[in-house]
Design a protein around this motif. Structure first.
Motif, PDB file in Angstrom:
ATOM      1  N   TRP A 150      -1.996   5.645  -3.272  1.00 45.45           N
ATOM      2  CA  TRP A 150      -2.741   7.316  -3.162  1.00 45.45           C
ATOM      3  C   TRP A 150      -2.015   7.919  -3.465  1.00 45.45           C
ATOM      4  O   TRP A 150      -0.993   7.587  -3.854  1.00 45.45           O
ATOM      5  CB  TRP A 150      -2.947   6.973  -1.500  1.00 45.45           C
ATOM      6  CG  TRP A 150      -4.350   6.636  -0.891  1.00 45.45           C
ATOM      7  CD1 TRP A 150      -5.499   6.726  -0.456  1.00 45.45           C
ATOM      8  CD2 TRP A 150      -3.773   4.733  -0.242  1.00 45.45           C
ATOM      9  NE1 TRP A 150      -6.000   5.613   0.038  1.00 45.45           N
ATOM     10  CE2 TRP A 150      -5.181   4.640  -0.312  1.00 45.45           C
ATOM     11  CE3 TRP A 150      -2.746   4.455   0.001  1.00 45.45           C
ATOM     12  CZ2 TRP A 150      -5.019   3.289   1.183  1.00 45.45           C
ATOM     13  CZ3 TRP A 150      -3.089   3.034   0.495  1.00 45.45           C
ATOM     14  CH2 TRP A 150      -4.095   2.689   1.228  1.00 45.45           C
ATOM     15  N   GLU A 203      -4.176   5.723   9.515  1.00 44.30           N
ATOM     16  CA  GLU A 203      -5.254   5.294   9.799  1.00 44.30           C
ATOM     17  C   GLU A 203      -5.108   4.518   7.979  1.00 44.30           C
ATOM     18  O   GLU A 203      -6.631   3.008   8.145  1.00 44.30           O
ATOM     19  CB  GLU A 203      -6.415   6.882   9.209  1.00 44.30           C
ATOM     20  CG  GLU A 203      -6.120   7.704  10.522  1.00 44.30           C
ATOM     21  CD  GLU A 203      -6.865   9.049   9.922  1.00 44.30           C
ATOM     22  OE1 GLU A 203      -7.299   8.879   8.936  1.00 44.30           O
ATOM     23  OE2 GLU A 203      -7.276   9.803  10.575  1.00 44.30           O
ATOM     24  N   ASN A 204      -4.849   4.693   7.511  1.00 50.06           N
ATOM     25  CA  ASN A 204      -4.849   3.406   6.129  1.00 50.06           C
ATOM     26  C   ASN A 204      -3.725   2.530   5.509  1.00 50.06           C
ATOM     27  O   ASN A 204      -3.550   1.924   4.988  1.00 50.06           O
ATOM     28  CB  ASN A 204      -4.616   4.904   4.661  1.00 50.06           C
ATOM     29  CG  ASN A 204      -5.579   4.922   4.610  1.00 50.06           C
ATOM     30  OD1 ASN A 204      -6.878   4.747   4.326  1.00 50.06           O
ATOM     31  ND2 ASN A 204      -5.529   6.764   5.186  1.00 50.06           N
ATOM     32  N   ARG A 248      -2.614  -1.324  -3.210  1.00 52.94           N
ATOM     33  CA  ARG A 248      -3.078   0.046  -3.323  1.00 52.94           C
ATOM     34  C   ARG A 248      -2.408   1.138  -3.077  1.00 52.94           C
ATOM     35  O   ARG A 248      -1.213   0.882  -2.838  1.00 52.94           O
ATOM     36  CB  ARG A 248      -4.143  -0.036  -2.364  1.00 52.94           C
ATOM     37  CG  ARG A 248      -5.780   0.768  -1.683  1.00 52.94           C
ATOM     38  CD  ARG A 248      -6.541   0.844  -1.072  1.00 52.94           C
ATOM     39  NE  ARG A 248      -7.405   2.283  -1.140  1.00 52.94           N
ATOM     40  CZ  ARG A 248      -8.489   1.931  -0.739  1.00 52.94           C
ATOM     41  NH1 ARG A 248      -8.527   1.328   1.149  1.00 52.94           N
ATOM     42  NH2 ARG A 248      -9.188   2.971   0.089  1.00 52.94           N
ATOM     43  N   ARG A 292       0.895  -1.395   0.346  1.00 59.42           N
ATOM     44  CA  ARG A 292       0.268   0.367   0.030  1.00 59.42           C
ATOM     45  C   ARG A 292       1.223   1.306   0.024  1.00 59.42           C
ATOM     46  O   ARG A 292       1.350   1.058   1.207  1.00 59.42           O
ATOM     47  CB  ARG A 292      -0.821   0.070   1.465  1.00 59.42           C
ATOM     48  CG  ARG A 292      -1.704  -1.342   1.223  1.00 59.42           C
ATOM     49  CD  ARG A 292      -2.569  -1.280   2.168  1.00 59.42           C
ATOM     50  NE  ARG A 292      -3.323  -0.627   3.021  1.00 59.42           N
ATOM     51  CZ  ARG A 292      -4.683  -0.151   2.564  1.00 59.42           C
ATOM     52  NH1 ARG A 292      -5.323  -1.556   2.151  1.00 59.42           N
ATOM     53  NH2 ARG A 292      -5.514   0.431   3.515  1.00 59.42           N
TER      54      ARG A 292
END
Length: 421
Positions: free
Chosen positions: A29, A60-61, A27, A2
């Motif tokens: 971002w 948080e992610n 993932r 991530r």
């Protein structure tokens, strides 16, 4: 993995584009991203310099790796805060990022490490700076000591131009606090080349080279910019020069940084002048170049993500990167008036048709909106890149794509790649 990429320019679009191809990725971002990045990553509304908000987001992610794009968050301590929170970050500490944050610091490191570079002097008093310029003569180079988004360098061909640069930088403060001091250097002659090295402490691995075009207008005329185009590989940068640069410039600099207790981790960008007496250091940057990153990512055959992951963990991969033989070239389309004041909000059409030209990839730098409703936001707005069998074909493809873009407010150079061609 991530991954969060920090930044919102063309360099970050290229990094996201390449990272998105990795089989290791789960993932992706980007903070804050742009209209082009939104097609391949989840853009989050956090500014690149909002370090507390970035740290809160990665916690948080459950982000595995933060990849810093621009220099400003690194000089503000993004990597330090990530590591304190137990999060891997590709990029140097704030102390090591002074290699870009302070021209004086870079020159001190180079001098201590016996790295070949231009003769220099630092001034905090504008009158003393002007007196030094008169004593040295022109041509001469005047640099704002601090961060100036690639615009704080004046290569002055006359004494009047050099003295005016001191006035603008130190007294008018056109670059803000970056102009509290200036570094004045001899003007080196030769071809300029951008060299990138993946670094982990005293270890370094060559990570590509490119040549860019700093001046705003054709024929290398006009003011310096953040970069109006680039191409890779650079024919002037031979394997013999590569070996010399790694041995005489990159590795001694890393050893000096480690000796100072500020080891460097991340990508070290050496701006070099290939002079008649060999390569000499112009400056260091502590991140990928923009627009050099765009052409490097096109040519990189290897998966980028393991290189970023391993360096962030403090070691280098076992194998060097693999490169495609085909050259790549990028032309920057900028807002009318760049690098001066610009008007935002003009509409850009034809991007889909341009991207359909064989070999072309379009990297967004300063855009907003959604497909079909893209507007310009900022100075450099688009990077129209192409890869082909030879550099002339890559150039032709890039300009063929530009001809399909409907943006009357845009400006671009028509001679990118001229040195090599």
């Amino acid at each position: 993995m991530r991954v969060l990429v920090v930044g919102g320019g063309g360099r970050e679009h290229a990094l996201c584009w390449k990272i998105a191809q990795s089989p290791l990725l789960t993932r992706l971002w980007c903070a804050p991203g742009n209209a082009g990045i939104a097609a391949i990553a989840e853009c989050v509304g956090i500014g690149a310099e909002d370090i507390p908000a970035i740290i809160a987001f990665v916690r948080e992610n459950a982000v595995d790796l933060v990849v810093a794009g621009p220099e400003a968050p690194l000089t503000l301590g993004l990597a330090d805060h990530c590591r304190a929170a137990g999060i891997a970050c590709f990029g140097p500490s704030a102390a090591a990022a002074r290699l870009e944050g302070s021209k004086t610091f870079t020159k001190e490191v180079a001098t201590a490490a016996h790295v070949p570079t231009a003769d220099w002097a630092r001034f905090e008093d504008p009158e003393a700076a002007r007196a030094y310029i008169r004593a040295q003569g022109a041509p001469i180079v005047v640099k704002a000591d601090g961060l100036a988004a690639g615009k704080g360098v004046v290569v002055a061909t006359t004494l009047a131009e050099a003295e005016a640069a001191v006035t603008e930088i130190m007294e008018a403060r056109i670059h803000g606090a970056a102009g509290a001091a200036v570094v004045i250097e001899e003007c080196m002659l030769g071809e300029e080349v951008s060299v990138f090295a993946l670094c982990a402490g005293t270890e370094a691995m060559f990570l590509g080279a490119a040549q860019d075009h700093k001046r705003a207008f054709d024929g290398d005329e006009g003011p310096n910019t953040g970069g109006m185009g680039a191409y890779s590989p650079a024919p002037a940068f031979t394997p013999a020069i590569e070996a010399e640069v790694m041995a005489r410039i990159i590795r001694p600099s890393l050893a000096e940084m480690a000796a100072r207790g500020t080891p460097f981790t991340g990508v070290l960008f050496a701006g070099l002048m290939l002079t008649a007496t060999g390569p000499r250091l112009i400056e260091y940057n502590v991140r990928f170049g923009d627009p050099e990153c765009q052409v490097l990512m096109l040519r990189l055959e290897s998966d980028l993500l393991p290189f970023l992951r391993d360096a962030a963990a403090g070691h280098l991969p076992a194998e060097p990167p693999r490169w495609r033989d085909a050259p790549a070239l990028v032309v920057v389309m900028a807002n009318q008036g760049y690098p001066g004041p610009v008007v935002n909000g003009s509409a850009i059409a034809g991007l889909e048709a341009a991207a359909a030209v064989p070999g072309v990839a379009i990297f967004h730098a300063g855009t907003r909106g959604a497909p079909g409703a893209i507007t310009a936001q900022g100075g450099r707005v688009l990077g129209v890149a192409a890869m082909a069998a030879d550099l002339a074909a890559a150039r032709d493809a890039a300009y063929a794509a530009i001809a399909l873009i409907d943006w009357p407010q845009g400006q671009f150079r028509r001679d990118i790649g001229w040195r090599a061609l």
